[in-house]
Design a protein around this motif. Structure first.
Motif, short mmCIF file in Angstrom:
data_model
loop_
_atom_site.label_atom_id
_atom_site.label_comp_id
_atom_site.label_asym_id
_atom_site.label_seq_id
_atom_site.Cartn_x
_atom_site.Cartn_y
_atom_site.Cartn_z
N MET A 161 57.96 113.26 71.44
CA MET A 161 57.29 112.67 72.61
C MET A 161 57.37 111.15 72.52
O MET A 161 57.11 110.57 71.47
CB MET A 161 55.82 113.11 72.66
CG MET A 161 55.06 112.54 73.85
SD MET A 161 53.34 113.10 73.92
CE MET A 161 52.67 112.30 72.47
N THR A 162 57.75 110.54 73.61
CA THR A 162 57.82 109.08 73.67
C THR A 162 56.45 108.52 74.06
O THR A 162 55.84 108.96 75.03
CB THR A 162 58.86 108.63 74.71
OG1 THR A 162 60.13 109.16 74.34
CG2 THR A 162 58.91 107.12 74.79
N VAL A 163 55.97 107.56 73.26
CA VAL A 163 54.67 106.94 73.53
C VAL A 163 54.90 105.48 73.87
O VAL A 163 55.36 104.69 73.04
CB VAL A 163 53.73 107.04 72.30
CG1 VAL A 163 52.39 106.41 72.62
CG2 VAL A 163 53.57 108.50 71.90
N GLU A 164 54.60 105.11 75.09
CA GLU A 164 54.83 103.75 75.55
C GLU A 164 53.59 102.87 75.34
O GLU A 164 52.46 103.36 75.33
CB GLU A 164 55.20 103.74 77.03
CG GLU A 164 56.54 104.37 77.33
CD GLU A 164 56.95 104.18 78.78
OE1 GLU A 164 56.31 103.35 79.49
OE2 GLU A 164 57.89 104.86 79.22
N ILE A 165 53.85 101.59 75.23
CA ILE A 165 52.78 100.58 75.20
C ILE A 165 52.69 99.98 76.60
O ILE A 165 53.69 99.51 77.14
CB ILE A 165 53.09 99.49 74.17
CG1 ILE A 165 53.09 100.08 72.76
CG2 ILE A 165 52.09 98.34 74.28
CD1 ILE A 165 53.58 99.14 71.71
N THR A 166 51.53 100.00 77.18
CA THR A 166 51.38 99.56 78.57
C THR A 166 50.36 98.45 78.76
O THR A 166 50.06 98.07 79.89
CB THR A 166 50.98 100.76 79.46
OG1 THR A 166 49.76 101.33 78.97
CG2 THR A 166 52.07 101.82 79.46
#
Length: 205
Positions: free
Chosen positions: A1-6
């Motif tokens: 799973m890709t976890v983005e920083i937003t």
């Protein structure tokens, strides 16, 4: 799973706060050591962004000292003959913000300059930018807003200046790339001549 920083908060939570000395080293005017660095540097990268945010990074190279110091807060970088795309120049017309990184071969640290740029088509200082009889038809004049030396970790990790790590033959030659990737109509033999010894003789026009 890709976890983005937003968010900025997420980024700071992950990386931590910058070290005080990393913030304190910023300056807004040239130090004598900055001037010496520019006098020794034959190469820099110029980062720009257009009005729509599209980015470009362009390499600039010349004999050491090609970035001319005009005063304590202003430098100028000459134009040299190229492919005439002028992507970075078009960006500057729309958005003056630029980022520069000046390198000295063999040094792992770099000099970074951020500021506002404008394009100048002639000025008295152009006479000081003549190389091999070529007087630039324009120059980037940069008003310095931020300047500091950057540590050498990226160069150490990449072993950029270690000849034993170099692999220039990892990809096909420039003529072959031009033929295979860019679909130049010339024959490979003609491209090898074009990018051969004559190419260096034509870099100033």
């Amino acid at each position: 799973m890709t976890v983005e920083i937003t968010s900025h908060e997420e980024l700071r939570e992950l990386l931590g706060a910058p070290m005080p000395k990393a913030l304190a080293k910023e300056r807004q005017a040239l130090h004598e050591r900055d001037r010496q660095w520019l006098a020794a540097s034959p190469f820099c990268l110029v980062a720009t962004a257009g009005a729509d945010g599209a980015c470009d990074v362009s390499p600039k190279g010349d004999p050491p000292g090609f970035a001319l110091v005009l005063d304590d807060t202003t430098i100028a970088i000459p134009e040299r003959p190229g492919n005439r795309r002028a992507d970075g120049y078009h960006n500057i017309v729309d958005n003056p913000h630029v980022g520069l990184i000046f390198l000295i071969p063999g040094r792992t640290d770099t000099l970074r300059i951020n500021g506002r740029a404008r394009l100048v088509r002639d000025a008295p200082f152009f006479d000081d930018m003549v190389v091999r009889g070529h007087r630039p038809v324009l120059a980037i004049v940069v008003e310095i807003e931020q300047i500091f030396f950057h540590c050498g970790k990226a160069f150490l990790r990449s072993e950029l200046w270690r000849p034993e790590s170099w692999q220039p033959d990892a990809l096909p030659s420039r003529p072959r790339l031009a033929k295979e990737v860019e679909a130049y109509p010339e024959s490979l033999a003609d491209l090898e001549v074009y990018y051969g010894e004559a190419y260096e003789r034509k870099i100033y026009g």
